[in-house]
Design a protein around this motif. Structure first.
Motif, PDB file in Angstrom:
ATOM      1  N   GLU A   1       0.879  -1.165   0.000  1.00 26.20           N
ATOM      2  CA  GLU A   1       0.000   0.000   0.000  1.00 26.20           C
ATOM      3  C   GLU A   1       0.914   1.212   0.000  1.00 26.20           C
ATOM      4  O   GLU A   1       1.950   1.208   0.654  1.00 26.20           O
ATOM      5  N   TYR A   2       0.535   2.248  -0.747  1.00 25.01           N
ATOM      6  CA  TYR A   2       1.372   3.446  -0.755  1.00 25.01           C
ATOM      7  C   TYR A   2       0.515   4.691  -0.927  1.00 25.01           C
ATOM      8  O   TYR A   2      -0.585   4.647  -1.465  1.00 25.01           O
TER       9      TYR A   2
ATOM     10  N   ASN B   1      -4.098   7.152  -2.641  1.00 28.08           N
ATOM     11  CA  ASN B   1      -3.714   5.941  -1.907  1.00 28.08           C
ATOM     12  C   ASN B   1      -3.960   4.751  -2.825  1.00 28.08           C
ATOM     13  O   ASN B   1      -5.062   4.614  -3.367  1.00 28.08           O
TER      14      ASN B   1
ATOM     15  N   ARG C   1      -2.766   0.358  -3.986  1.00 25.55           N
ATOM     16  CA  ARG C   1      -2.165  -0.949  -3.696  1.00 25.55           C
ATOM     17  C   ARG C   1      -1.654  -1.520  -5.007  1.00 25.55           C
ATOM     18  O   ARG C   1      -2.400  -1.621  -5.971  1.00 25.55           O
TER      19      ARG C   1
ATOM     20  N   THR D   1       5.197   4.011   1.974  1.00 25.69           N
ATOM     21  CA  THR D   1       4.901   2.651   1.532  1.00 25.69           C
ATOM     22  C   THR D   1       4.757   1.738   2.735  1.00 25.69           C
ATOM     23  O   THR D   1       5.534   1.823   3.685  1.00 25.69           O
TER      24      THR D   1
ATOM     25  N   THR E   1       3.595  -5.018   9.769  1.00 19.52           N
ATOM     26  CA  THR E   1       3.755  -4.270   8.532  1.00 19.52           C
ATOM     27  C   THR E   1       4.868  -3.247   8.699  1.00 19.52           C
ATOM     28  O   THR E   1       4.921  -2.545   9.702  1.00 19.52           O
TER      29      THR E   1
END
Length: 121
Positions: free
Chosen positions: A34-35, A41, A43, A70, A80
């Motif tokens: 995900e960034y 936003n 993925r 990220t 994460t």
């Protein structure tokens, strides 16, 4: 899987003696990331990653020079990792990111990468 345009260009450039400006080696990856960038936003898939940066495969037109945040899963820590950086290059297959700070857990030791990714997510 057939090589992408990015792979071919990198192989040709390296074969012709063009310098590889990376401080740390990269490992081929298939990790959903995900960034957050100015465009929104998203993925997409991390194609390769190392202690100093990564390449995200996408069709999105992400502007070069902008900051990026990220997030992607780690295996050993069952959490994460969130890393900030800057978009430094874009090509038809995606874009490259240089991390703001080196991720020490991704430094290649004795020619081997640490096994810290959960690549099945």
């Amino acid at each position: 899987m057939a090589p992408t345009k990015h792979d071919i260009v990198e192989q040709v450039c390296n074969g012709l003696g063009f310098p590889n400006n990376r401080q740390y080696p990269r490992r081929t990856a298939y990790i959903i990331a995900e960034y957050i960038v100015l465009e929104g936003n998203f993925r997409d898939i991390i194609k390769n990653i190392g202690a100093g940066g990564l390449f995200i495969r996408t069709d999105r037109k992400i502007a070069v020079g902008q900051p990026i945040l990220t997030k992607f899963p780690l295996f050993n820590f069952d959490k994460t990792l969130q890393v900030s950086g800057r978009v430094v290059r874009r090509d038809p297959d995606g874009f490259a990111v240089t991390f703001t700070e080196t991720v020490s857990g991704l430094i290649c030791k004795e020619g081997h990468f640490p096994e810290i990714f959960r690549e099945d997510e």
